[in-house]
Every structure is written in structure tokens, then in C-alpha cells.
Design a protein around this motif. Structure first.
Motif, PDB file in Angstrom:
ATOM      1  N   GLY A   2       4.181  13.107  27.695  1.00  0.00           N
ATOM      2  CA  GLY A   2       4.690  13.215  26.343  1.00  0.00           C
ATOM      3  C   GLY A   2       4.421  11.990  25.496  1.00  0.00           C
ATOM      4  N   GLN A   3       3.708  11.016  26.024  1.00  0.00           N
ATOM      5  CA  GLN A   3       3.408   9.808  25.259  1.00  0.00           C
ATOM      6  C   GLN A   3       2.065   9.956  24.559  1.00  0.00           C
ATOM      7  OE1 GLN A   3       3.575   6.531  27.955  1.00  0.00           O
ATOM      8  NE2 GLN A   3       5.786   6.410  27.876  1.00  0.00           N
ATOM      9  N   LEU A   4       1.983   9.384  23.372  1.00  0.00           N
ATOM     10  CA  LEU A   4       0.744   9.389  22.603  1.00  0.00           C
ATOM     11  C   LEU A   4       0.077   8.038  22.801  1.00  0.00           C
ATOM     12  CD1 LEU A   4      -0.981  10.977  20.613  1.00  0.00           C
ATOM     13  CD2 LEU A   4       0.376  10.015  18.778  1.00  0.00           C
ATOM     14  N   CYS A   5      -1.070   8.016  23.424  1.00  0.00           N
ATOM     15  CA  CYS A   5      -1.764   6.769  23.746  1.00  0.00           C
ATOM     16  C   CYS A   5      -2.753   6.432  22.638  1.00  0.00           C
ATOM     17  CB  CYS A   5      -2.483   6.893  25.073  1.00  0.00           C
ATOM     18  SG  CYS A   5      -1.378   7.204  26.446  1.00  0.00           S
ATOM     19  N   LEU A   6      -2.359   5.522  21.769  1.00  0.00           N
ATOM     20  CA  LEU A   6      -3.189   5.107  20.642  1.00  0.00           C
ATOM     21  C   LEU A   6      -3.469   3.620  20.709  1.00  0.00           C
ATOM     22  CD1 LEU A   6      -1.354   6.902  17.689  1.00  0.00           C
ATOM     23  CD2 LEU A   6      -3.455   7.626  18.817  1.00  0.00           C
ATOM     24  N   THR A   7      -4.563   3.232  20.098  1.00  0.00           N
ATOM     25  CA  THR A   7      -4.848   1.823  19.890  1.00  0.00           C
ATOM     26  C   THR A   7      -5.364   1.671  18.468  1.00  0.00           C
ATOM     27  OG1 THR A   7      -5.957  -0.131  20.775  1.00  0.00           O
ATOM     28  CG2 THR A   7      -7.245   1.891  20.715  1.00  0.00           C
ATOM     29  N   ARG A   8      -5.227   0.490  17.923  1.00  0.00           N
ATOM     30  CA  ARG A   8      -5.708   0.216  16.571  1.00  0.00           C
ATOM     31  C   ARG A   8      -6.929  -0.679  16.651  1.00  0.00           C
ATOM     32  NH1 ARG A   8      -4.597  -3.672  12.158  1.00  0.00           N
ATOM     33  NH2 ARG A   8      -3.698  -4.938  13.779  1.00  0.00           N
ATOM     34  N   GLN A   9      -7.952  -0.320  15.907  1.00  0.00           N
ATOM     35  CA  GLN A   9      -9.142  -1.151  15.765  1.00  0.00           C
ATOM     36  C   GLN A   9      -9.420  -1.260  14.283  1.00  0.00           C
ATOM     37  OE1 GLN A   9     -12.625   0.344  17.741  1.00  0.00           O
ATOM     38  NE2 GLN A   9     -13.760  -1.538  17.394  1.00  0.00           N
ATOM     39  N   GLY A  10      -9.275  -2.456  13.738  1.00  0.00           N
ATOM     40  CA  GLY A  10      -9.363  -2.615  12.291  1.00  0.00           C
ATOM     41  C   GLY A  10      -8.199  -1.883  11.651  1.00  0.00           C
ATOM     42  N   ASN A  11      -8.492  -0.974  10.739  1.00  0.00           N
ATOM     43  CA  ASN A  11      -7.453  -0.170  10.089  1.00  0.00           C
ATOM     44  C   ASN A  11      -7.328   1.224  10.698  1.00  0.00           C
ATOM     45  OD1 ASN A  11      -6.816  -2.150   8.183  1.00  0.00           O
ATOM     46  ND2 ASN A  11      -8.514  -1.538   6.892  1.00  0.00           N
ATOM     47  N   ASP A  12      -8.122   1.524  11.704  1.00  0.00           N
ATOM     48  CA  ASP A  12      -8.172   2.871  12.247  1.00  0.00           C
ATOM     49  C   ASP A  12      -7.376   2.999  13.543  1.00  0.00           C
ATOM     50  OD1 ASP A  12      -9.917   3.801  10.230  1.00  0.00           O
ATOM     51  OD2 ASP A  12     -11.610   2.895  11.287  1.00  0.00           O
ATOM     52  N   LEU A  13      -6.828   4.205  13.762  1.00  0.00           N
ATOM     53  CA  LEU A  13      -6.147   4.530  15.009  1.00  0.00           C
ATOM     54  C   LEU A  13      -7.073   5.367  15.873  1.00  0.00           C
ATOM     55  CD1 LEU A  13      -2.590   5.494  13.717  1.00  0.00           C
ATOM     56  CD2 LEU A  13      -3.299   3.361  14.811  1.00  0.00           C
ATOM     57  N   TRP A  14      -7.130   5.042  17.146  1.00  0.00           N
ATOM     58  CA  TRP A  14      -7.980   5.746  18.103  1.00  0.00           C
ATOM     59  C   TRP A  14      -7.114   6.311  19.217  1.00  0.00           C
ATOM     60  CZ3 TRP A  14     -13.330   6.043  17.643  1.00  0.00           C
ATOM     61  CH2 TRP A  14     -13.885   5.284  16.603  1.00  0.00           C
ATOM     62  N   ARG A  19     -11.273   8.255  23.503  1.00  0.00           N
ATOM     63  CA  ARG A  19     -11.833   7.385  22.460  1.00  0.00           C
ATOM     64  C   ARG A  19     -12.286   8.192  21.247  1.00  0.00           C
ATOM     65  NH1 ARG A  19     -11.622   2.781  20.274  1.00  0.00           N
ATOM     66  NH2 ARG A  19     -13.515   1.729  19.678  1.00  0.00           N
ATOM     67  N   ARG A  20     -11.333   8.948  20.690  1.00  0.00           N
ATOM     68  CA  ARG A  20     -11.617   9.739  19.490  1.00  0.00           C
ATOM     69  C   ARG A  20     -10.735   9.226  18.357  1.00  0.00           C
ATOM     70  NH1 ARG A  20     -11.148  15.862  20.718  1.00  0.00           N
ATOM     71  NH2 ARG A  20      -9.487  15.282  22.128  1.00  0.00           N
ATOM     72  N   LYS A  21     -11.255   9.255  17.141  1.00  0.00           N
ATOM     73  CA  LYS A  21     -10.585   8.719  15.962  1.00  0.00           C
ATOM     74  C   LYS A  21      -9.501   9.647  15.443  1.00  0.00           C
ATOM     75  CE  LYS A  21     -12.289   6.098  12.200  1.00  0.00           C
ATOM     76  NZ  LYS A  21     -13.310   5.785  11.252  1.00  0.00           N
ATOM     77  N   LEU A  22      -8.304   9.087  15.205  1.00  0.00           N
ATOM     78  CA  LEU A  22      -7.208   9.859  14.645  1.00  0.00           C
ATOM     79  C   LEU A  22      -7.091   9.647  13.140  1.00  0.00           C
ATOM     80  CD1 LEU A  22      -4.674  11.645  14.926  1.00  0.00           C
ATOM     81  CD2 LEU A  22      -3.386   9.571  15.465  1.00  0.00           C
ATOM     82  N   SER A  23      -7.505   8.492  12.656  1.00  0.00           N
ATOM     83  CA  SER A  23      -7.286   8.180  11.240  1.00  0.00           C
ATOM     84  C   SER A  23      -8.546   7.673  10.565  1.00  0.00           C
ATOM     85  CB  SER A  23      -6.187   7.121  11.107  1.00  0.00           C
ATOM     86  OG  SER A  23      -6.648   5.889  11.642  1.00  0.00           O
ATOM     87  N   VAL A  24      -8.478   7.674   9.240  1.00  0.00           N
ATOM     88  CA  VAL A  24      -9.522   7.120   8.389  1.00  0.00           C
ATOM     89  C   VAL A  24      -8.825   6.196   7.408  1.00  0.00           C
ATOM     90  CG1 VAL A  24     -11.273   7.640   6.667  1.00  0.00           C
ATOM     91  CG2 VAL A  24     -10.911   9.208   8.574  1.00  0.00           C
ATOM     92  N   ALA A  25      -9.303   4.968   7.293  1.00  0.00           N
ATOM     93  CA  ALA A  25      -8.651   4.022   6.393  1.00  0.00           C
ATOM     94  C   ALA A  25      -9.690   3.116   5.749  1.00  0.00           C
ATOM     95  CB  ALA A  25      -7.641   3.169   7.164  1.00  0.00           C
ATOM     96  N   ILE A  26      -9.433   2.796   4.494  1.00  0.00           N
ATOM     97  CA  ILE A  26     -10.265   1.816   3.792  1.00  0.00           C
ATOM     98  C   ILE A  26      -9.384   1.068   2.792  1.00  0.00           C
ATOM     99  CG2 ILE A  26     -11.042   3.459   2.044  1.00  0.00           C
ATOM    100  CD1 ILE A  26     -13.770   1.876   2.191  1.00  0.00           C
ATOM    101  N   THR A  27      -9.630  -0.198   2.691  1.00  0.00           N
ATOM    102  CA  THR A  27      -8.892  -1.048   1.750  1.00  0.00           C
ATOM    103  C   THR A  27      -9.909  -1.866   0.971  1.00  0.00           C
ATOM    104  OG1 THR A  27      -7.089  -1.201   3.342  1.00  0.00           O
ATOM    105  CG2 THR A  27      -7.075  -2.785   1.550  1.00  0.00           C
ATOM    106  N   THR A  28      -9.682  -2.005  -0.324  1.00  0.00           N
ATOM    107  CA  THR A  28     -10.581  -2.800  -1.165  1.00  0.00           C
ATOM    108  C   THR A  28      -9.785  -3.388  -2.322  1.00  0.00           C
ATOM    109  OG1 THR A  28     -12.708  -2.784  -2.328  1.00  0.00           O
ATOM    110  CG2 THR A  28     -11.272  -0.875  -2.646  1.00  0.00           C
ATOM    111  N   VAL A  29     -10.409  -4.230  -3.084  1.00  0.00           N
ATOM    112  CA  VAL A  29      -9.754  -4.829  -4.245  1.00  0.00           C
ATOM    113  C   VAL A  29     -10.444  -4.363  -5.511  1.00  0.00           C
ATOM    114  CG1 VAL A  29      -8.956  -6.865  -3.019  1.00  0.00           C
ATOM    115  CG2 VAL A  29     -11.181  -6.905  -4.102  1.00  0.00           C
ATOM    116  N   SER A  30      -9.669  -4.297  -6.570  1.00  0.00           N
ATOM    117  CA  SER A  30     -10.207  -4.015  -7.900  1.00  0.00           C
ATOM    118  C   SER A  30      -9.864  -5.224  -8.762  1.00  0.00           C
ATOM    119  CB  SER A  30      -9.584  -2.732  -8.460  1.00  0.00           C
ATOM    120  OG  SER A  30      -8.274  -2.981  -8.922  1.00  0.00           O
ATOM    121  N   PRO A  31     -10.321  -5.258  -9.985  1.00  0.00           N
ATOM    122  CA  PRO A  31      -9.984  -6.403 -10.843  1.00  0.00           C
ATOM    123  C   PRO A  31      -8.476  -6.583 -11.068  1.00  0.00           C
ATOM    124  CG  PRO A  31     -11.822  -5.190 -11.771  1.00  0.00           C
ATOM    125  CD  PRO A  31     -11.304  -4.370 -10.612  1.00  0.00           C
TER     126      PRO A  31
END
Length: 76
Positions: A2-14, A19-31
């Protein structure tokens, strides 16, 4: 177990077992601000990389309740 085995690499959860991707994430700056996009896969359909889906693979059927829980964690 019943446990969810996840790890974080950068901003993404795997998902560890396969070794399959659960999330999609991107961060950036604007003016004038910082922008962040974060998404979680509900299904694997149409993904260009190996992914895992909350509904299709992990059996999470109550997505609104999960989204509400995660939003509350961000607020805290």
C-alpha cells in the motif's frame, strides 16, 4: 504494502519500481514574476516518455479529493 514508492529528481516525481514519470514540472522567471507549471499524470495515454498514471496504474479514483488535499498542503 500500500505504499507509493516515489523519488524526486529536479522538479519531477518518478515512480521507483519501473522508473516511470508521475509528474511534469517547469519553473521559469518573467520580467515581473516567477512562473511554475506542475502537472500529475492521470493516465499514460499519449505520453512521449515512460510514465505512470494516478488512475490508470495506481488506482486513485478520487482525483478531486486528492487535488484538494494537495492544494491544502501548498497553502500550509
Amino acid at each position: 504494502t500500500g505504499q507509493l514508492c516515489l523519488t524526486r529528481q529536479g522538479n519531477d516525481l518518478w515512480w521507483i519500481p519501473e522508473r516511470r514519470k508521475l509528474s511534469v514540472a517547469i519553473t521559469t522567471v518573467s520580467p515581473t514574476s516567477v512562473l511554475m507549471h506542475y502537472g500529475v499524470n492521470l493516465t499514460r495515454e499519449g505520453a512521449p516518455v515512460p510514465t505512470v498514471g494516478l488512475q490508470s496504474d495506481l488506482g486513485c479514483d478520487d482525483i478531486p479529493a486528492l487535488a484538494h488535499h494537495w492544494a491544502n498542503l501548498l497553502i500550509e
